[in-house]
Design an enzyme around this catalytic site. Structure first.
Site, PDB file in Angstrom:
ATOM      1  N   GLU A  76     -38.907  20.160 -97.005  1.00 12.30           N
ATOM      2  CA  GLU A  76     -37.955  20.159 -95.893  1.00 12.30           C
ATOM      3  C   GLU A  76     -37.400  21.574 -95.803  1.00 12.30           C
ATOM      4  O   GLU A  76     -36.430  21.930 -96.447  1.00 12.30           O
ATOM      5  CB  GLU A  76     -36.838  19.148 -96.136  1.00 12.30           C
ATOM      6  CG  GLU A  76     -35.943  18.970 -94.911  1.00 12.30           C
ATOM      7  CD  GLU A  76     -34.753  18.071 -95.173  1.00 12.30           C
ATOM      8  OE1 GLU A  76     -34.206  17.518 -94.209  1.00 12.30           O
ATOM      9  OE2 GLU A  76     -34.359  17.911 -96.340  1.00 12.30           O
ATOM     10  N   HIS A  89     -29.053  23.526 -94.583  1.00 10.66           N
ATOM     11  CA  HIS A  89     -30.038  24.499 -95.047  1.00 10.66           C
ATOM     12  C   HIS A  89     -29.572  25.921 -94.741  1.00 10.66           C
ATOM     13  O   HIS A  89     -29.228  26.233 -93.599  1.00 10.66           O
ATOM     14  CB  HIS A  89     -31.393  24.229 -94.389  1.00 10.66           C
ATOM     15  CG  HIS A  89     -31.991  22.918 -94.791  1.00 10.66           C
ATOM     16  ND1 HIS A  89     -33.009  22.799 -95.707  1.00 10.66           N
ATOM     17  CD2 HIS A  89     -31.687  21.651 -94.405  1.00 10.66           C
ATOM     18  CE1 HIS A  89     -33.314  21.525 -95.870  1.00 10.66           C
ATOM     19  NE2 HIS A  89     -32.527  20.807 -95.086  1.00 10.66           N
ATOM     20  N   HIS A  96     -34.982  18.657 -87.811  1.00  9.26           N
ATOM     21  CA  HIS A  96     -34.145  19.863 -87.839  1.00  9.26           C
ATOM     22  C   HIS A  96     -34.549  20.732 -86.658  1.00  9.26           C
ATOM     23  O   HIS A  96     -34.916  21.900 -86.807  1.00  9.26           O
ATOM     24  CB  HIS A  96     -34.307  20.606 -89.164  1.00  9.26           C
ATOM     25  CG  HIS A  96     -33.513  19.990 -90.277  1.00  9.26           C
ATOM     26  ND1 HIS A  96     -32.158  20.196 -90.428  1.00  9.26           N
ATOM     27  CD2 HIS A  96     -33.883  19.157 -91.277  1.00  9.26           C
ATOM     28  CE1 HIS A  96     -31.729  19.523 -91.488  1.00  9.26           C
ATOM     29  NE2 HIS A  96     -32.755  18.873 -92.018  1.00  9.26           N
ATOM     30  N   ARG A 152     -31.880  13.355 -68.543  1.00  8.03           N
ATOM     31  CA  ARG A 152     -32.852  14.149 -67.785  1.00  8.03           C
ATOM     32  C   ARG A 152     -33.773  14.959 -68.694  1.00  8.03           C
ATOM     33  O   ARG A 152     -34.909  15.233 -68.324  1.00  8.03           O
ATOM     34  CB  ARG A 152     -32.135  15.090 -66.806  1.00  8.03           C
ATOM     35  CG  ARG A 152     -31.470  14.343 -65.649  1.00  8.03           C
ATOM     36  CD  ARG A 152     -31.056  15.286 -64.527  1.00  8.03           C
ATOM     37  NE  ARG A 152     -30.478  14.539 -63.425  1.00  8.03           N
ATOM     38  CZ  ARG A 152     -29.194  14.279 -63.286  1.00  8.03           C
ATOM     39  NH1 ARG A 152     -28.326  14.724 -64.204  1.00  8.03           N
ATOM     40  NH2 ARG A 152     -28.740  13.580 -62.263  1.00  8.03           N
ATOM     41  N   ASP A 175     -32.278  10.667 -98.288  1.00  6.39           N
ATOM     42  CA  ASP A 175     -31.844  12.074 -98.284  1.00  6.39           C
ATOM     43  C   ASP A 175     -30.857  12.289 -99.437  1.00  6.39           C
ATOM     44  O   ASP A 175     -29.888  13.034 -99.332  1.00  6.39           O
ATOM     45  CB  ASP A 175     -31.208  12.448 -96.948  1.00  6.39           C
ATOM     46  CG  ASP A 175     -31.257  13.944 -96.655  1.00  6.39           C
ATOM     47  OD1 ASP A 175     -31.763  14.704 -97.502  1.00  6.39           O
ATOM     48  OD2 ASP A 175     -30.778  14.349 -95.580  1.00  6.39           O
ATOM     49  N   LEU A 180     -22.038  17.613 -92.624  1.00  5.45           N
ATOM     50  CA  LEU A 180     -22.490  16.474 -93.402  1.00  5.45           C
ATOM     51  C   LEU A 180     -23.829  16.813 -94.031  1.00  5.45           C
ATOM     52  O   LEU A 180     -24.784  17.195 -93.351  1.00  5.45           O
ATOM     53  CB  LEU A 180     -22.629  15.238 -92.499  1.00  5.45           C
ATOM     54  CG  LEU A 180     -22.838  13.883 -93.174  1.00  5.45           C
ATOM     55  CD1 LEU A 180     -21.634  13.519 -94.041  1.00  5.45           C
ATOM     56  CD2 LEU A 180     -23.074  12.813 -92.119  1.00  5.45           C
ATOM     57  N   ALA A 181     -23.896  16.713 -95.363  1.00  3.99           N
ATOM     58  CA  ALA A 181     -25.135  17.015 -96.084  1.00  3.99           C
ATOM     59  C   ALA A 181     -25.893  15.710 -96.302  1.00  3.99           C
ATOM     60  O   ALA A 181     -25.726  14.745 -95.559  1.00  3.99           O
ATOM     61  CB  ALA A 181     -24.800  17.718 -97.395  1.00  3.99           C
TER      62      ALA A 181
END
Length: 390
Positions: free
Chosen positions: A142, A154, A208, A240, A287, A320-321
């Site tokens: 990742e 990251h 990501h 859209r 995660d 938020l991790a």
């Protein structure tokens, strides 16, 4: 957990339960024959009359052992810097949480640090499974091929443009053990890198990312088959410009991960995700960070400082991790949030990730004898790993 009577039948063991959840359905009153650590036969009491069994769980439903394809660490051990002994401790912690297979997952770091981590993970994988520990079934990278606009935790300074040449260096450091790669498909060089990854047998996951609809579709055309932690670190949905999220939820052929910890995704969106992806393409992940199972405080994920307070895990910037739950708890949360039956949840935590990765099917003759035991109220009561109760 119900008591188990021990009756030796040659080198074989037999296991009975109320029901067995497989990838194709639910089998009532199963009799499972195990030779050492592998399944050799699955039948029902009507098909195979036996006088005694080695393990009898008359009130339990059995599922496969779970597979966490997005996992960074636990109990103070970060897979980016853990020794092979530390990775063994990780594997044992996971086994006691019902996870029989996992993909140690990198976070974006200095390239030399990433290469060293991949070499270490490869050494652990090649050493084989430890007694009482989950199997590392490959490696998930990742980063570093992520969007600056959706990098999450990251570090920006270590993100790198994707290229087949750089992927080759990562592949060689892993000694061919890369199984999954998260990549933002809109980045220059991403499509060529996805095509090269596919040629190596690496599954590609879009994530990501600030990708538009057309950029996401180009990534899928190049070979991407799944999406990393759906809703999180993605371009928001717009009516859209549906972007990456709209494509992920709409495409019937695309798998999609989700972190079901009650923090990353609201229950309404968990239910929407399930309706969109269905029981065949949705994948539960954690995660999970090294801070899982640790008291409130400051920890590291790779080189990034994260802080734990209660159920939240955030960076110094307030982002938020990853989560601090294991996959068995993600299944619990999913059952509570959606009202789905246990067989559906088990598919999302075992069969679907295995199928996405192209791994052998679980709970068939020749497969490892890995099971989770669930009681009548949907509570997990224990784990059997390679034919042995933990």
């Amino acid at each position: 957990m119900e008591s188990a009577s021990a009756v030796t039948i040659g080198v074989m063991k037999r296991l009975s339960a109320k029901a067995l959840v497989t990838s194709s359905g639910v089998l009532s009153d199963p009799i499972i024959t195990i030779d050492a650590d592998r399944i050799v036969r699955i039948a029902t009491r009507d098909e195979e009359a036996v006088d005694s069994v080695d393990y009898e769980f008359p009130d339990c439903t059995l599922t496969a052992g779970y597979l966490d394809i997005h996992f960074h660490g636990i109990a103070g051990h970060d897979v980016m810097n853990a020794s092979t002994e530390g990775l063994g401790e990780v594997a044992r912690h996971l086994a006691h949480a019902g996870i029989s297979r996992f993909l140690p997952t990198t976070v974006t770091a200095a390239l030399d640090d990433t290469l060293t981590a991949l070499e270490n993970m490869a050494t652990f994988i090649e050493a084989g499974m430890l007694d009482g520990g989950a199997q590392a079934a490959g490696i998930h990278i990742e980063g570093p091929f992520l969007s600056h606009g959706k990098r999450g935790m990251h570090p920006a300074e270590f993100l790198l443009p994707p290229s087949p040449e750089l992927l080759k260096r990562l592949w060689e450091a892993s000694r061919g053990n890369l199984g999954l790669m998260t990549i933002a498909p809109e980045l220059p060089g991403a499509l060529e890198t996805i095509r090269y990854a596919v040629s190596l047998g690496i599954r590609c996951s879009v994530g990501h990312s600030m990708a538009t609809k057309s950029e996401t579709l180009a990534g899928i055309e190049a070979g991407a088959v799944t999406a990393t932690h759906t809703f999180n670190a993605m371009r928001p949905l717009d009516h859209r410009e549906p972007g990456i999220l709209g494509v992920v939820l709409d495409r019937d052929d695309l798998y999609a991960e989700l972190i079901c910890d009650g923090m990353h995704v609201a229950p309404e969106m968990v239910r929407l995700w399930l309706k969109a992806k269905g029981p065949d393409r949705a994948i539960l992940i954690t995660d999970c960070l090294a801070a899982a199972g640790m008291p409130d405080g400051t920890y590291k994920a790779g080189g990034t400082v994260v802080r734990i307070k209660g159920s939240a895990c955030v960076t110094d910037e307030g982002t938020l991790a990853g989560s601090i739950i294991t996959l068995d708890r993600a299944v619990e949360n999913f059952l509570r949030m959606t009202g789905a039956p246990l067989p559906v949840a088990a598919r999302l935590a075992a069969s679907n990730p295995a199928r996405m990765l192209g791994l052998p099917e679980e709970l068939i003759p020749g497969a490892w004898a890995d099971f989770n035991l669930y009681g009548t109220q949907g509570e997990r009561r224990g784990t059997m790993l390679r034919g042995e109760l933990l």
